[in-house]
Structure formats: C-alpha cells, structure tokens
Design a protein around this motif. Structure first.
Motif, PDB file in Angstrom:
ATOM      1  N   ASN A  81     -14.535 -26.541   2.107  1.00 36.71           N
ATOM      2  CA  ASN A  81     -14.338 -26.027   0.753  1.00 36.71           C
ATOM      3  C   ASN A  81     -14.464 -24.508   0.704  1.00 36.71           C
ATOM      4  N   GLU A  82     -15.500 -23.987   1.358  1.00 38.36           N
ATOM      5  CA  GLU A  82     -15.731 -22.538   1.376  1.00 38.36           C
ATOM      6  C   GLU A  82     -14.631 -21.819   2.173  1.00 38.36           C
ATOM      7  N   LEU A  83     -14.284 -22.399   3.306  1.00 36.62           N
ATOM      8  CA  LEU A  83     -13.260 -21.792   4.171  1.00 36.62           C
ATOM      9  C   LEU A  83     -11.898 -21.753   3.469  1.00 36.62           C
ATOM     10  N   GLU A  84     -11.532 -22.880   2.853  1.00 34.17           N
ATOM     11  CA  GLU A  84     -10.229 -22.964   2.170  1.00 34.17           C
ATOM     12  C   GLU A  84     -10.176 -22.025   0.969  1.00 34.17           C
ATOM     13  N   GLU A  85     -11.292 -21.915   0.258  1.00 29.18           N
ATOM     14  CA  GLU A  85     -11.310 -21.029  -0.902  1.00 29.18           C
ATOM     15  C   GLU A  85     -11.083 -19.580  -0.473  1.00 29.18           C
ATOM     16  N   GLN A  86     -11.818 -19.155   0.556  1.00 26.32           N
ATOM     17  CA  GLN A  86     -11.690 -17.752   0.961  1.00 26.32           C
ATOM     18  C   GLN A  86     -10.341 -17.482   1.626  1.00 26.32           C
ATOM     19  N   ALA A 142      -6.120 -22.796  -8.275  1.00 29.29           N
ATOM     20  CA  ALA A 142      -4.864 -22.141  -8.667  1.00 29.29           C
ATOM     21  C   ALA A 142      -3.703 -22.631  -7.810  1.00 29.29           C
ATOM     22  N   ASP A 143      -3.944 -22.804  -6.501  1.00 26.42           N
ATOM     23  CA  ASP A 143      -2.888 -23.331  -5.610  1.00 26.42           C
ATOM     24  C   ASP A 143      -2.472 -24.733  -6.055  1.00 26.42           C
ATOM     25  N   TRP A 144      -3.468 -25.539  -6.376  1.00 29.13           N
ATOM     26  CA  TRP A 144      -3.209 -26.934  -6.780  1.00 29.13           C
ATOM     27  C   TRP A 144      -2.406 -26.969  -8.078  1.00 29.13           C
ATOM     28  N   LEU A 145      -2.793 -26.112  -9.030  1.00 28.10           N
ATOM     29  CA  LEU A 145      -2.075 -26.058 -10.322  1.00 28.10           C
ATOM     30  C   LEU A 145      -0.649 -25.529 -10.109  1.00 28.10           C
ATOM     31  N   ASP A 146      -0.525 -24.478  -9.291  1.00 27.32           N
ATOM     32  CA  ASP A 146       0.808 -23.894  -9.018  1.00 27.32           C
ATOM     33  C   ASP A 146       1.749 -24.947  -8.431  1.00 27.32           C
ATOM     34  N   ILE A 150       1.664 -26.197 -13.369  1.00 32.37           N
ATOM     35  CA  ILE A 150       0.824 -26.286 -14.565  1.00 32.37           C
ATOM     36  C   ILE A 150       0.202 -24.928 -14.845  1.00 32.37           C
ATOM     37  N   ASP A 151       0.262 -24.541 -16.075  1.00 29.75           N
ATOM     38  CA  ASP A 151      -0.334 -23.284 -16.488  1.00 29.75           C
ATOM     39  C   ASP A 151      -1.630 -23.588 -17.227  1.00 29.75           C
ATOM     40  N   ALA A 152      -2.762 -23.354 -16.548  1.00 29.53           N
ATOM     41  CA  ALA A 152      -4.063 -23.599 -17.179  1.00 29.53           C
ATOM     42  C   ALA A 152      -4.900 -22.338 -17.022  1.00 29.53           C
ATOM     43  N   HIS A 153      -6.000 -22.260 -17.758  1.00 33.17           N
ATOM     44  CA  HIS A 153      -6.871 -21.085 -17.658  1.00 33.17           C
ATOM     45  C   HIS A 153      -8.023 -21.397 -16.718  1.00 33.17           C
ATOM     46  N   VAL A 154      -8.086 -20.694 -15.621  1.00 32.97           N
ATOM     47  CA  VAL A 154      -9.159 -20.914 -14.651  1.00 32.97           C
ATOM     48  C   VAL A 154     -10.334 -20.013 -15.021  1.00 32.97           C
ATOM     49  N   ASP A 171     -13.018 -26.619 -20.948  1.00 34.16           N
ATOM     50  CA  ASP A 171     -12.754 -27.984 -21.398  1.00 34.16           C
ATOM     51  C   ASP A 171     -13.149 -29.003 -20.336  1.00 34.16           C
ATOM     52  N   MET A 172     -13.040 -28.581 -19.098  1.00 29.99           N
ATOM     53  CA  MET A 172     -13.298 -29.490 -17.970  1.00 29.99           C
ATOM     54  C   MET A 172     -13.711 -28.651 -16.768  1.00 29.99           C
ATOM     55  N   ILE A 173     -14.039 -29.316 -15.648  1.00 29.13           N
ATOM     56  CA  ILE A 173     -14.491 -28.564 -14.477  1.00 29.13           C
ATOM     57  C   ILE A 173     -13.763 -29.005 -13.210  1.00 29.13           C
ATOM     58  N   CYS A 174     -13.849 -28.157 -12.199  1.00 26.56           N
ATOM     59  CA  CYS A 174     -13.373 -28.487 -10.860  1.00 26.56           C
ATOM     60  C   CYS A 174     -14.525 -28.096  -9.944  1.00 26.56           C
TER      61      CYS A 174
END
Ligand code: PRP
Ligand code: ZN
Length: 304
Positions: A81-86, A142-146, A150-154, A171-174
């Motif tokens: 998770n940390e590696l993919e995020e960075q 953002a990658d997942w939404l793209d 989908i246009d959402a506010h992160v 509204d919700m979490i990830c």
C-alpha cells in the motif's frame, strides 16, 4: 531526509525495515530465517550485519520508498500500500520510476478498501461521482477513479480517516482494512477493494553494478527458499505398493509419493512433501490406509 545524506557503502547491502509497527517483527524474523544476524547499535536505528555484509536501517514505513529512491538503502520491506501510493505520486507528478516490488512476502496482509456509511445502498462505482472521499492514499484512489472516469473529490488526511464521515468532512472513506473492526466501530461498510496489500521486498529499478547486486541475489534466493517452505512438511512412511493409490488420495496437497531405494520389497519406504497441515487425524487415516512408521519432519531450508 536528513541534511547529511549518507551514501551507501559500496561493499555492503543496506535494507530498510519498519522500526516499529505491524511489519517490524515479522520482517526481522524473515531476514533472520535467511541466515542474517546483526550487532545492534545503541540507538538501534542502524544494525550492523555480522553473519553477512547486510546491514539494517530501522525507519518509519513511509520513509522506505524514498530511501531506496535516494540510494540510501538498497532494499526495503514495506507494505505494498505504501509503495504503490508513493510510486503513484511519482507517476502522477511525471517523475521516473525508481523502485518497484521485487517479491510479495506473505505477511502483513490487508486491503485498501472503499467504505460507505452502513445505511447506504451500493450501486457501484458510478455512485461516487462528485462525492467526497477521505483517504491517506490519494494517488492510488485517484488512479482507480481515473480508470473508471469518475470525478470525485479526494480529501487527503494523514490519519483518523474513518471518522471523516461522522465529522462531515467527507461522505465516505478509502482506507486499509484488516479485521474490519475499525469500519464496524465507525458504522461503515466496505464496498470495493482497490488494492490487496501485504509486506513486499522493494528494490531499485536499476540495480547497483557492484558487489551489492550479488548480495541481493543471494538474499532473494534465500528468501524464496524460506517463503516456499511455509507450511511444508516432509512426510515419511513405509507401505506396500498396493496401498499407494489410496494413500495418494488421502494426500491431495502433497507431491506425488517418492519411492526410496530399499532392499525391502514388501514394505517400501516412501516420502513426500506436504503443502498443508498434517494433523493427528490425517496421520491416523494414513495408518488405517496401510502406512507404517509415519514420520512428519519440519523442513528448515531448501535451495531450489
Ligand atoms: C489501519 C487503518 C485502520 C485500521 C484497520 O491503520 O487505517 O485504522 O488499520 O484495521 P482493522 O480493519 O483491523 O480494524 P494502521 O493500524 O495501519 O495504523 P495507521 O492508521 O496509523 O497507519
Ligand atoms: Zn504508516
């Protein structure tokens, strides 16, 4: 990064692991199983390798990808998770890829999931349009939404993500889910998995062209030997040839039986590598099917 940048010694391998936290102990246990040992320094941030020229640097998990990118460390054990995020943050900023995952290590499993208030119905990702999603993983999200247009506010938060819906800031979490207890406690339910995470061995895209490359290759080979052995047991017994079909039926998770050389031609010695747990009950079943002198042996190391 400290202002006095330490450049890696050219003849020793340096591995970054988490100083404390979920991955700290299992990471050390795994490296110890690979035959490494260290002389601890007093502050325990740097452990000097004794059995091999492989040193440890104990750091925050968030710092590990950057330490590899800067060449301060040669390898790291970090959550995917940390590696993919960075890595995602670098990619989104147009920066080159400097590190990547070498191996999944089979511990520290968790999932990065999208979770919504439990009273909501879930109709699929399209429902996320224009919603506010709180997360510590803005690039992966953002990658997942793209990818789904989908246009959402992160809403980026560094911690306590799960209370954002209650506070009205999202509204919700990830967020990461392990047992699911945090979601339940916050009246949230998981609806989508963005990433299946576990501890991984991370290394540079461009390997060093000195002795460290062969030290890393040695470590990888040992790591593969250790991880391949998880839950493996060597099973040995004697049986008559007529019993083999039935014994193999009772051992669906084992390699085909190997007949060992023997002077004896009625009660023949066999062995096999089992990939699951061998309970007393299974041993008794095998005995009823004609196996004698059953023996279960732990497998400590192999060179494949
Ligand atoms: C993660 C995540 C949740 C919790 C979920 O935090 O942010 O808070 O674990 O676990 P559960 O499903 O078993 O309840 P972590 O413990 O990694 O700490 P952090 O938030 O400080 O990174
Ligand atoms: Zn963290």
């Amino acid at each position: 990064m400290s202002p006095t940048k330490v450049m890696p010694a050219r003849d020793r391998l340096r591995i970054a692991i988490q100083k404390s936290g979920r991955l700290a102990e299992p990471a050390r246990t795994l490296l110890t199983a690979c035959g490494l040992s260290w002389r601890e320094s007093r502050d325990k941030l740097f452990c000097y390798g004794e059995s091999s020229p492989v040193d440890l640097l104990l750091v925050r998990d968030d710092d590990i990808p950057g330490l590899i990118a800067d060449g301060v460390c040669d390898l790291g054990i970090v959550g995917r998770n940390e590696l993919e995020e960075q890595a995602g943050e670098r990619r989104r900023a147009g920066l080159p890829e400097l590190y990547h995952e070498w191996r999944g290590l089979g511990f520290g499993q968790c999932r990065l999931m999208l979770a919504i208030p439990e009273e909501w119905d879930w109709d699929g990702p399209a429902q996320l349009q224009d919603k506010r999603i709180a997360t510590s993983y803005p690039a992966v999200l953002a990658d997942w939404l793209d990818a789904r247009n989908i246009d959402a506010h992160v809403v980026e938060l560094s911690g306590s993500v799960e209370i954002a819906p209650k506070l009205g800031t999202a509204d919700m979490i990830c967020d990461l889910v392990s047992s699911g207890a945090t979601l339940v406690a916050n009246h949230l339910k998981p609806v989508e998995t963005l990433l299946e995470s576990e501890a991984v061995l991370a290394g540079p895209v461009r390997e060093p062209d000195d002795i460290r490359a062969s030290l890393a290759a040695m470590l990888l080979r040992r790591l593969d030997g250790v991880t391949a052995l998880k839950d493996r047991k060597l099973l040995m017994f004697r049986a008559k040839n007529d019993y083999v079909a039935e014994l193999e039926r009772l051992l669906p998770d084992a390699d085909p039986l190997t007949r060992l050389p023997s002077m004896e031609d009625e009660w023949v010695p066999f062995q096999t590598m089992c990939h699951g747990v061998i309970t007393w009950q299974r041993l008794e079943e095998l005995e009823r099917a004609g196996a004698q002198g059953l023996m279960v042996l732990a497998v400590e190391r192999t060179l494949a």
